[in-house]
Write an enzyme that holds these catalytic residues in place. Sequence first.
Site, PDB file in Angstrom:
ATOM      1  N   LYS A  91     -23.698 -41.627  14.189  1.00  0.00           N
ATOM      2  CA  LYS A  91     -23.763 -40.566  15.194  1.00  0.00           C
ATOM      3  C   LYS A  91     -23.080 -41.043  16.456  1.00  0.00           C
ATOM      4  O   LYS A  91     -23.350 -42.150  16.947  1.00  0.00           O
ATOM      5  CB  LYS A  91     -25.241 -40.237  15.505  1.00  0.00           C
ATOM      6  CG  LYS A  91     -25.407 -39.098  16.494  1.00  0.00           C
ATOM      7  CD  LYS A  91     -25.258 -37.750  15.818  1.00  0.00           C
ATOM      8  CE  LYS A  91     -25.009 -36.613  16.785  1.00  0.00           C
ATOM      9  NZ  LYS A  91     -23.564 -36.444  17.129  1.00  0.00           N
ATOM     10  N   GLN A 112     -23.132 -47.372  21.013  1.00  0.00           N
ATOM     11  CA  GLN A 112     -23.868 -46.241  20.449  1.00  0.00           C
ATOM     12  C   GLN A 112     -24.974 -46.702  19.496  1.00  0.00           C
ATOM     13  O   GLN A 112     -26.025 -46.069  19.421  1.00  0.00           O
ATOM     14  CB  GLN A 112     -22.864 -45.343  19.708  1.00  0.00           C
ATOM     15  CG  GLN A 112     -23.311 -43.902  19.545  1.00  0.00           C
ATOM     16  CD  GLN A 112     -23.052 -43.044  20.766  1.00  0.00           C
ATOM     17  OE1 GLN A 112     -21.971 -43.043  21.304  1.00  0.00           O
ATOM     18  NE2 GLN A 112     -24.062 -42.302  21.199  1.00  0.00           N
ATOM     19  N   LYS A 115     -27.893 -47.625  21.804  1.00  0.00           N
ATOM     20  CA  LYS A 115     -28.337 -46.429  22.531  1.00  0.00           C
ATOM     21  C   LYS A 115     -29.130 -45.514  21.599  1.00  0.00           C
ATOM     22  O   LYS A 115     -30.224 -45.062  21.928  1.00  0.00           O
ATOM     23  CB  LYS A 115     -27.102 -45.691  23.059  1.00  0.00           C
ATOM     24  CG  LYS A 115     -27.406 -44.483  23.897  1.00  0.00           C
ATOM     25  CD  LYS A 115     -26.207 -43.558  24.070  1.00  0.00           C
ATOM     26  CE  LYS A 115     -24.975 -44.252  24.595  1.00  0.00           C
ATOM     27  NZ  LYS A 115     -23.941 -43.290  25.062  1.00  0.00           N
ATOM     28  N   LYS A 127     -18.353 -43.788  16.454  1.00  0.00           N
ATOM     29  CA  LYS A 127     -17.578 -43.159  17.531  1.00  0.00           C
ATOM     30  C   LYS A 127     -16.184 -42.888  17.013  1.00  0.00           C
ATOM     31  O   LYS A 127     -15.719 -43.555  16.083  1.00  0.00           O
ATOM     32  CB  LYS A 127     -17.481 -44.113  18.730  1.00  0.00           C
ATOM     33  CG  LYS A 127     -17.208 -43.414  20.040  1.00  0.00           C
ATOM     34  CD  LYS A 127     -18.489 -42.926  20.693  1.00  0.00           C
ATOM     35  CE  LYS A 127     -18.245 -42.128  21.930  1.00  0.00           C
ATOM     36  NZ  LYS A 127     -19.488 -41.934  22.691  1.00  0.00           N
ATOM     37  N   GLY A 166     -19.082 -34.506  21.204  1.00  0.00           N
ATOM     38  CA  GLY A 166     -18.059 -34.648  22.243  1.00  0.00           C
ATOM     39  C   GLY A 166     -18.161 -35.963  22.990  1.00  0.00           C
ATOM     40  O   GLY A 166     -19.098 -36.741  22.823  1.00  0.00           O
ATOM     41  N   ASP A 167     -17.170 -36.228  23.800  1.00  0.00           N
ATOM     42  CA  ASP A 167     -17.137 -37.326  24.770  1.00  0.00           C
ATOM     43  C   ASP A 167     -16.041 -36.909  25.756  1.00  0.00           C
ATOM     44  O   ASP A 167     -15.713 -35.711  25.853  1.00  0.00           O
ATOM     45  CB  ASP A 167     -16.841 -38.667  24.074  1.00  0.00           C
ATOM     46  CG  ASP A 167     -17.185 -39.889  24.949  1.00  0.00           C
ATOM     47  OD1 ASP A 167     -18.348 -40.277  25.008  1.00  0.00           O
ATOM     48  OD2 ASP A 167     -16.264 -40.447  25.593  1.00  0.00           O
ATOM     49  N   THR A 211     -26.910 -34.982  28.922  1.00  0.00           N
ATOM     50  CA  THR A 211     -26.579 -36.338  29.373  1.00  0.00           C
ATOM     51  C   THR A 211     -26.864 -36.453  30.869  1.00  0.00           C
ATOM     52  O   THR A 211     -27.508 -37.407  31.324  1.00  0.00           O
ATOM     53  CB  THR A 211     -25.110 -36.676  29.061  1.00  0.00           C
ATOM     54  OG1 THR A 211     -24.846 -36.334  27.709  1.00  0.00           O
ATOM     55  CG2 THR A 211     -24.827 -38.150  29.284  1.00  0.00           C
ATOM     56  N   ASN A 242     -18.562 -32.983  32.394  1.00  0.00           N
ATOM     57  CA  ASN A 242     -19.855 -32.481  31.937  1.00  0.00           C
ATOM     58  C   ASN A 242     -21.029 -33.346  32.412  1.00  0.00           C
ATOM     59  O   ASN A 242     -22.042 -32.828  32.889  1.00  0.00           O
ATOM     60  CB  ASN A 242     -19.808 -32.393  30.404  1.00  0.00           C
ATOM     61  CG  ASN A 242     -21.155 -32.126  29.809  1.00  0.00           C
ATOM     62  OD1 ASN A 242     -21.919 -33.042  29.526  1.00  0.00           O
ATOM     63  ND2 ASN A 242     -21.482 -30.861  29.641  1.00  0.00           N
ATOM     64  N   SER A 379     -28.564 -34.352  20.878  1.00  0.00           N
ATOM     65  CA  SER A 379     -27.785 -34.103  19.657  1.00  0.00           C
ATOM     66  C   SER A 379     -28.677 -34.253  18.428  1.00  0.00           C
ATOM     67  O   SER A 379     -28.581 -33.477  17.471  1.00  0.00           O
ATOM     68  CB  SER A 379     -26.629 -35.102  19.537  1.00  0.00           C
ATOM     69  OG  SER A 379     -25.516 -34.690  20.293  1.00  0.00           O
TER      70      SER A 379
HETATM   71  N1  GLU Z   1     -20.568 -39.064  23.656  1.00  0.00           N
HETATM   72  C1  GLU Z   1     -21.973 -39.054  23.949  1.00  0.00           C
HETATM   73  C2  GLU Z   1     -22.471 -40.472  24.134  1.00  0.00           C
HETATM   74  O1  GLU Z   1     -21.730 -41.297  24.632  1.00  0.00           O
HETATM   75  C3  GLU Z   1     -22.788 -38.208  22.977  1.00  0.00           C
HETATM   76  C4  GLU Z   1     -22.698 -38.562  21.553  1.00  0.00           C
HETATM   77  C5  GLU Z   1     -23.418 -37.592  20.621  1.00  0.00           C
HETATM   78  O2  GLU Z   1     -24.056 -36.650  21.081  1.00  0.00           O
HETATM   79  O3  GLU Z   1     -23.336 -37.820  19.423  1.00  0.00           O
HETATM   80  O4  GLU Z   1     -23.579 -40.821  23.859  1.00  0.00           O
END
Ligand code: GLU
Length: 447
Positions: A91, A112, A115, A127, A166-167, A211, A242, A379
């Site tokens: 994810k 990630q 996190k 990612k 997204g990012d 976020t 965002n 998410s």
């Molecule tokens: N890009 C966001 C992050 O850095 C969200 C990633 C997601 O929702 O999968 O955590």
Amino acid sequence: MLHERLSSIYENVLRRNPGEIEFHQAVREVLESIGPVLGKHPEYAESKIIERICEPERQIIFRVPWEDDRGEVHINRGFRVEFNSALGPYKGGLRFHPSVYLGIVKFLGFEQIFKNSLTGLPIGGGKGGSDFDPKGRSEREIMRFCQSFMTELYRHIGEYTDVPAGDIGVGGREVGYLFGQYKRITNRYESGVITGKGLTYGGAQVRTEATGYGCAFFVDEMLKARGTSFEGKRVVVSGSGNVAVYTIEKIRQLGGVVVACSDSSGYVVDEKGIDLDLLKQVKQVERQRMNVYAERRGSQAVFVSGRSIWEVPCEVAMPSATQNEITGRDAGLLVGNGCVAVGEGANMPTNPEGIRVFQEAGVAFGPGKAANAGGVATSALEMQQNASRDSWTFEFSENRLQQIMRDIHARCLNTADEYGMPGDYVAGANIDGFKRVADAMLSLGLI
Ligand code: GLU
């Protein structure tokens, strides 16, 4: 300083991943925190858990050809790094920005893992992205690029396999085009294959805001732990995408005054507080630069270019633009101006020297892994709603987000205490995030 065994693992990471400096930085930060865990848990070293965590499970690089409005053909490079699936499907978001290369995607994918683990929800780490530059591109060009990108990516993803979102450079518009193409190719309405979807086609309430709101909630908890709050505090938020926009919105609701924000062209200082409606109009609707905000706002706002936003005095700093945007010098300026708390809305926005300066000055420092985890956590809530074909209200979803951020904050503090580093959110986040993944990997065998 690295523990001896960790130092040889780090040397190996440098050797195996030459030139990927952002990835090296992200790995080093985690390895610097987990020394004390190895003493308590020899089983991790025996099973080479750390070596395994530093090596992605799978790395995919692909060609993305597309045609612009004038009929010219362009070739970009697409990436998806499926880093760790011990806790759930891979994810993590997709980033479209000219700076994207394998080292950036690997740093983001590595972050990630921890996190996502910290959220306590069943999601692994991954990612992706492309070196495509969306700046100045028409709607149709964006659509054609997204369709071409998904035409290759679709075979690697799925609701039980890998779930992008997204990012930077990928928002609701891009997620729509990506999902549309996935649906068309597979002939499946597989809502859980991507998150950050629009509300009309399976998206979740609060995902857009998550976020930024989550980061504000996290800093609110850090301030409360020190007996204070956002009430009346001067805040600087870098960025105007965002994350920044919804950070500003929530800080205002919590009583803080955001006096500056920025984009890559410069920053704006607006002493009475950023006008959020105007900011949304300029940045989200018109996709204009920051100087347009200042021109429309009139004499009270000043646009400054070619300088660091961190020279603007504030009590709370929320870096929400991109990696390594706060250097040691910037951190020194912030500390000198009386900054008491920092919450990272972006991924790895503070460089190692900057983190050292904040920590030595006793600033409450919330690292991105913890402070910006609200986005990916929401998410996971979107995936939950898609799996049960349900949709929750805004209020219910926001309460879930706030509770998740409180839990992450408490976990960071408790873990830091347990390992004899009270108040160190970096150590708390890295150790707690690491342990959950490591324990799952032990249980799953040699994967
Ligand atoms: N890009 C966001 C992050 O850095 C969200 C990633 C997601 O929702 O999968 O955590």
